[in-house]
Design a protein around this motif. Sequence first.
Motif, PDB file in Angstrom:
ATOM      1  N   PRO A  44       3.869  37.724  30.889  1.00 53.70           N
ATOM      2  CA  PRO A  44       5.320  37.926  30.845  1.00 53.70           C
ATOM      3  C   PRO A  44       6.098  36.618  30.729  1.00 53.70           C
ATOM      4  O   PRO A  44       7.162  36.584  30.104  1.00 53.70           O
ATOM      5  N   GLU A  45       5.592  35.544  31.286  1.00 52.52           N
ATOM      6  CA  GLU A  45       6.293  34.262  31.197  1.00 52.52           C
ATOM      7  C   GLU A  45       6.339  33.763  29.749  1.00 52.52           C
ATOM      8  O   GLU A  45       7.282  33.088  29.352  1.00 52.52           O
ATOM      9  N   LEU A  46       5.342  34.110  28.950  1.00 54.18           N
ATOM     10  CA  LEU A  46       5.353  33.758  27.541  1.00 54.18           C
ATOM     11  C   LEU A  46       6.366  34.627  26.792  1.00 54.18           C
ATOM     12  O   LEU A  46       7.107  34.136  25.943  1.00 54.18           O
ATOM     13  N   LYS A  47       6.430  35.894  27.124  1.00 57.74           N
ATOM     14  CA  LYS A  47       7.379  36.812  26.488  1.00 57.74           C
ATOM     15  C   LYS A  47       8.802  36.287  26.627  1.00 57.74           C
ATOM     16  O   LYS A  47       9.592  36.356  25.687  1.00 57.74           O
ATOM     17  N   ALA A  48       9.122  35.723  27.773  1.00 52.70           N
ATOM     18  CA  ALA A  48      10.466  35.193  28.011  1.00 52.70           C
ATOM     19  C   ALA A  48      10.786  33.997  27.111  1.00 52.70           C
ATOM     20  O   ALA A  48      11.945  33.700  26.859  1.00 52.70           O
ATOM     21  N   MET A  49       9.761  33.320  26.595  1.00 52.98           N
ATOM     22  CA  MET A  49       9.966  32.147  25.739  1.00 52.98           C
ATOM     23  C   MET A  49      10.101  32.502  24.264  1.00 52.98           C
ATOM     24  O   MET A  49      10.595  31.700  23.474  1.00 52.98           O
ATOM     25  N   ILE A  50       9.666  33.681  23.864  1.00 54.63           N
ATOM     26  CA  ILE A  50       9.614  34.043  22.442  1.00 54.63           C
ATOM     27  C   ILE A  50      10.992  34.487  21.960  1.00 54.63           C
ATOM     28  O   ILE A  50      11.555  35.445  22.478  1.00 54.63           O
ATOM     29  N   THR A  51      11.519  33.772  20.983  1.00 54.95           N
ATOM     30  CA  THR A  51      12.794  34.158  20.378  1.00 54.95           C
ATOM     31  C   THR A  51      12.614  34.563  18.920  1.00 54.95           C
ATOM     32  O   THR A  51      13.560  35.052  18.303  1.00 54.95           O
ATOM     33  N   ALA A  52      11.433  34.362  18.366  1.00 59.74           N
ATOM     34  CA  ALA A  52      11.159  34.739  16.978  1.00 59.74           C
ATOM     35  C   ALA A  52      10.996  36.247  16.879  1.00 59.74           C
ATOM     36  O   ALA A  52      10.589  36.903  17.835  1.00 59.74           O
ATOM     37  N   THR A  53      11.330  36.787  15.708  1.00 63.72           N
ATOM     38  CA  THR A  53      11.137  38.211  15.449  1.00 63.72           C
ATOM     39  C   THR A  53      10.210  38.378  14.255  1.00 63.72           C
ATOM     40  O   THR A  53       9.934  37.421  13.529  1.00 63.72           O
ATOM     41  N   ASN A  54       9.766  39.586  14.055  1.00 60.05           N
ATOM     42  CA  ASN A  54       8.920  39.877  12.906  1.00 60.05           C
ATOM     43  C   ASN A  54       9.734  40.367  11.720  1.00 60.05           C
ATOM     44  O   ASN A  54       9.177  40.845  10.744  1.00 60.05           O
ATOM     45  N   ALA A  55      11.053  40.259  11.797  1.00 63.07           N
ATOM     46  CA  ALA A  55      11.898  40.667  10.676  1.00 63.07           C
ATOM     47  C   ALA A  55      11.630  39.749   9.491  1.00 63.07           C
ATOM     48  O   ALA A  55      11.559  38.531   9.645  1.00 63.07           O
ATOM     49  N   PRO A  56      11.456  40.312   8.305  1.00 62.02           N
ATOM     50  CA  PRO A  56      11.181  39.472   7.146  1.00 62.02           C
ATOM     51  C   PRO A  56      12.352  38.553   6.802  1.00 62.02           C
ATOM     52  O   PRO A  56      13.500  38.896   7.043  1.00 62.02           O
ATOM     53  N   ILE A  57      12.026  37.385   6.291  1.00 61.72           N
ATOM     54  CA  ILE A  57      13.040  36.467   5.780  1.00 61.72           C
ATOM     55  C   ILE A  57      12.768  36.282   4.289  1.00 61.72           C
ATOM     56  O   ILE A  57      11.710  36.660   3.793  1.00 61.72           O
ATOM     57  N   ALA A  58      13.703  35.694   3.575  1.00 60.47           N
ATOM     58  CA  ALA A  58      13.546  35.520   2.132  1.00 60.47           C
ATOM     59  C   ALA A  58      12.345  34.630   1.838  1.00 60.47           C
ATOM     60  O   ALA A  58      12.166  33.595   2.456  1.00 60.47           O
ATOM     61  N   ARG A  59      11.536  35.073   0.913  1.00 61.18           N
ATOM     62  CA  ARG A  59      10.367  34.296   0.496  1.00 61.18           C
ATOM     63  C   ARG A  59      10.769  33.292  -0.568  1.00 61.18           C
ATOM     64  O   ARG A  59      11.591  33.574  -1.436  1.00 61.18           O
ATOM     65  N   VAL A  60      10.141  32.136  -0.536  1.00 67.59           N
ATOM     66  CA  VAL A  60      10.305  31.136  -1.594  1.00 67.59           C
ATOM     67  C   VAL A  60       9.206  31.402  -2.606  1.00 67.59           C
ATOM     68  O   VAL A  60       8.058  31.633  -2.246  1.00 67.59           O
ATOM     69  N   SER A  61       9.537  31.388  -3.883  1.00 73.78           N
ATOM     70  CA  SER A  61       8.543  31.656  -4.915  1.00 73.78           C
ATOM     71  C   SER A  61       7.535  30.521  -4.990  1.00 73.78           C
ATOM     72  O   SER A  61       7.717  29.457  -4.398  1.00 73.78           O
ATOM     73  N   ALA A  62       6.496  30.715  -5.768  1.00 67.14           N
ATOM     74  CA  ALA A  62       5.436  29.726  -5.897  1.00 67.14           C
ATOM     75  C   ALA A  62       5.931  28.406  -6.471  1.00 67.14           C
ATOM     76  O   ALA A  62       5.305  27.380  -6.282  1.00 67.14           O
ATOM     77  N   VAL A  63       7.080  28.401  -7.138  1.00 69.81           N
ATOM     78  CA  VAL A  63       7.617  27.154  -7.694  1.00 69.81           C
ATOM     79  C   VAL A  63       8.613  26.485  -6.756  1.00 69.81           C
ATOM     80  O   VAL A  63       9.245  25.523  -7.111  1.00 69.81           O
ATOM     81  N   GLY A  64       8.770  27.038  -5.546  1.00 68.00           N
ATOM     82  CA  GLY A  64       9.579  26.387  -4.538  1.00 68.00           C
ATOM     83  C   GLY A  64      11.040  26.763  -4.507  1.00 68.00           C
ATOM     84  O   GLY A  64      11.852  26.047  -3.954  1.00 68.00           O
TER      85      GLY A  64
END
Length: 103
Positions: free
Chosen positions: A79-99
């Motif tokens: 539980p102490e680790l859970k309190a530290m996690i602020t990241a989510t699994n929501a997708p973010i925009a991907r950068v294409s292979a050319v950057g």
Amino acid sequence: MNAADLSRCVIVDFSPDDESIPVYQVTRAEVEKIVAHAPKFPVFFDETAAKGEHGYLLDDEFARRIGVGILNALALSYPELKAMITATNAPIARVSAVGKLPD
């Protein structure tokens, strides 16, 4: 050294004593009897990875999502680790292979 000696797995842990995440590399043979009875959290490429011209792309977004999943799996026991996690699994925009961001 045979192929079985080269086959490796990664074990990820949480150490509350020094607030670190140790990562261990062990042989597949050492892990097989443990994983036979352990809960499994599969990450399917077709659900989380982008496709490129040569197959799936294990890109920054894929790595971020698998990392968040691993942290959340560890947090089930710490539980102490859970309190530290602020990241989510929501997708973010991907950068294409050319950057650049895709249109």
